[in-house]
Design an enzyme around this catalytic site. Sequence first.
Site, PDB file in Angstrom:
ATOM      1  N   HIS A 267     -10.368   1.186   0.775  1.00  0.00           N
ATOM      2  CA  HIS A 267     -10.408   2.644   0.585  1.00  0.00           C
ATOM      3  C   HIS A 267     -10.602   3.061  -0.878  1.00  0.00           C
ATOM      4  O   HIS A 267     -10.498   4.248  -1.193  1.00  0.00           O
ATOM      5  CB  HIS A 267      -9.130   3.295   1.126  1.00  0.00           C
ATOM      6  CG  HIS A 267      -9.107   3.384   2.626  1.00  0.00           C
ATOM      7  ND1 HIS A 267      -9.932   4.228   3.335  1.00  0.00           N
ATOM      8  CD2 HIS A 267      -8.377   2.722   3.545  1.00  0.00           C
ATOM      9  CE1 HIS A 267      -9.704   4.088   4.633  1.00  0.00           C
ATOM     10  NE2 HIS A 267      -8.767   3.161   4.790  1.00  0.00           N
TER      11      HIS A 267
ATOM     12  N   HIS B  46      -6.346  -8.351   0.142  1.00  0.00           N
ATOM     13  CA  HIS B  46      -6.342  -7.161   0.991  1.00  0.00           C
ATOM     14  C   HIS B  46      -7.182  -7.458   2.231  1.00  0.00           C
ATOM     15  O   HIS B  46      -8.414  -7.381   2.200  1.00  0.00           O
ATOM     16  CB  HIS B  46      -6.926  -5.990   0.192  1.00  0.00           C
ATOM     17  CG  HIS B  46      -6.660  -4.666   0.799  1.00  0.00           C
ATOM     18  ND1 HIS B  46      -5.458  -4.001   0.678  1.00  0.00           N
ATOM     19  CD2 HIS B  46      -7.442  -3.863   1.554  1.00  0.00           C
ATOM     20  CE1 HIS B  46      -5.522  -2.863   1.311  1.00  0.00           C
ATOM     21  NE2 HIS B  46      -6.703  -2.740   1.862  1.00  0.00           N
TER      22      HIS B  46
ATOM     23  N   HIS C 150      -0.141  -2.854   6.528  1.00  0.00           N
ATOM     24  CA  HIS C 150       0.858  -1.786   6.457  1.00  0.00           C
ATOM     25  C   HIS C 150       2.158  -2.093   7.197  1.00  0.00           C
ATOM     26  O   HIS C 150       2.967  -1.182   7.415  1.00  0.00           O
ATOM     27  CB  HIS C 150       0.296  -0.442   6.950  1.00  0.00           C
ATOM     28  CG  HIS C 150      -0.807   0.097   6.092  1.00  0.00           C
ATOM     29  ND1 HIS C 150      -1.283   1.375   6.196  1.00  0.00           N
ATOM     30  CD2 HIS C 150      -1.531  -0.466   5.104  1.00  0.00           C
ATOM     31  CE1 HIS C 150      -2.256   1.573   5.333  1.00  0.00           C
ATOM     32  NE2 HIS C 150      -2.431   0.461   4.658  1.00  0.00           N
TER      33      HIS C 150
ATOM     34  N   ASP D 254       0.811  -1.226   0.000  1.00  0.00           N
ATOM     35  CA  ASP D 254       0.000   0.000   0.000  1.00  0.00           C
ATOM     36  C   ASP D 254       0.849   1.284   0.000  1.00  0.00           C
ATOM     37  O   ASP D 254       1.602   1.538   0.943  1.00  0.00           O
ATOM     38  CB  ASP D 254      -0.916   0.025   1.226  1.00  0.00           C
ATOM     39  CG  ASP D 254      -1.563  -1.322   1.520  1.00  0.00           C
ATOM     40  OD1 ASP D 254      -0.891  -2.360   1.376  1.00  0.00           O
ATOM     41  OD2 ASP D 254      -2.726  -1.332   1.932  1.00  0.00           O
TER      42      ASP D 254
ATOM     43  N   GLU E  94      -4.292   1.868  -2.905  1.00  0.00           N
ATOM     44  CA  GLU E  94      -5.570   2.333  -2.354  1.00  0.00           C
ATOM     45  C   GLU E  94      -5.451   3.429  -1.290  1.00  0.00           C
ATOM     46  O   GLU E  94      -6.450   4.017  -0.927  1.00  0.00           O
ATOM     47  CB  GLU E  94      -6.361   1.150  -1.802  1.00  0.00           C
ATOM     48  CG  GLU E  94      -5.827   0.626  -0.496  1.00  0.00           C
ATOM     49  CD  GLU E  94      -6.963   0.335   0.473  1.00  0.00           C
ATOM     50  OE1 GLU E  94      -8.113   0.311   0.058  1.00  0.00           O
ATOM     51  OE2 GLU E  94      -6.649   0.172   1.658  1.00  0.00           O
ATOM     52  N   ASN E  95      -4.233   3.706  -0.810  1.00  0.00           N
ATOM     53  CA  ASN E  95      -4.044   4.794   0.164  1.00  0.00           C
ATOM     54  C   ASN E  95      -3.164   5.911  -0.409  1.00  0.00           C
ATOM     55  O   ASN E  95      -2.594   6.701   0.344  1.00  0.00           O
ATOM     56  CB  ASN E  95      -3.396   4.265   1.446  1.00  0.00           C
ATOM     57  CG  ASN E  95      -4.182   3.160   2.102  1.00  0.00           C
ATOM     58  OD1 ASN E  95      -3.745   2.024   2.159  1.00  0.00           O
ATOM     59  ND2 ASN E  95      -5.364   3.487   2.591  1.00  0.00           N
TER      60      ASN E  95
HETATM   61 FE   LIG Z   1      -6.815  -1.143   3.261  1.00  0.00          FE
END
Ligand SMILES: [Fe+2]
Length: 266
Positions: A68, A153, A180, A8, A39-40
């Site tokens: 997200h 995910h 993360h 991510d 996605e972040n």
């Molecule tokens: Fe996520």
Amino acid sequence: MKVLFLGDVIGRAGRTAIQSNLKNIQKSNQIDFTIINGENSAGGFGITENICKDLYSYGCDVITTGNHLWDQKEISDYIERDNNLLKPYNFPQGTPGLGFNIYKTKQNDAIMVINLIGNVFMKSDDNPFLKVEEILKKNQLNSELKFIFVDFHAEATSEKVAMGHHLDGRVTAVVGTHQHVPTADSHILPKGTAYQTDAGMCGDYNSIIGMSKEPILDRFQGIKSKSKFSPAMGEATICGVIIESDAETGLAKNIKPIKVGGVLGV
Ligand SMILES: [Fe+2]
């Protein structure tokens, strides 16, 4: 085939690190294809058309996503026009965008990328273990399809490990995202699928999973914070894995984690 997958991307720090380092990582590891979870990447929440285009210009081939994905409103229109930007396949039917697709590497080899999202400790979506069967019923590793990559995910380690074994021997690699933090469990499963529970993020690790510490520490202490959640802006560590597949079977020969720059860089 050698495939690079990066976890991510968190805001500007993550994007800048990829802009500065991706081409070097690709060159020094003879990478054939690059997949990044984005996605972040827009301020920690979602992704935009411009950021997708930036990531492609830095050397990314396919962008995967997760919970997200819809945070930036424009993306639900854009994803219908971009077949290299994937949504989790087990999002509800009717959701815009592709959840898997077949692409070509520079050597003209076919690679399938599948994006799935977990259900444990997350908003519930369709069952990823059942939905992935719809894809694999029609698509298997063979002399035409040399690599199948799955970005799962998900929050729960157990759900990710279970998915690895569910797909062992049928796909080239299952790598998790969303937590993360990179896990130290990269290995080849008994039937030949490369696996790592979480790739880790491309973000500033002097943070709380990529975000500035203060408002999150306030929240954990029950204090009303003066500041909003925002990505930490120090130098990012690029975290991910490199998977090498067997040209004959399409199964994994090797999986190697990478950590470049910033706090975790080696
Ligand atoms: Fe996520």
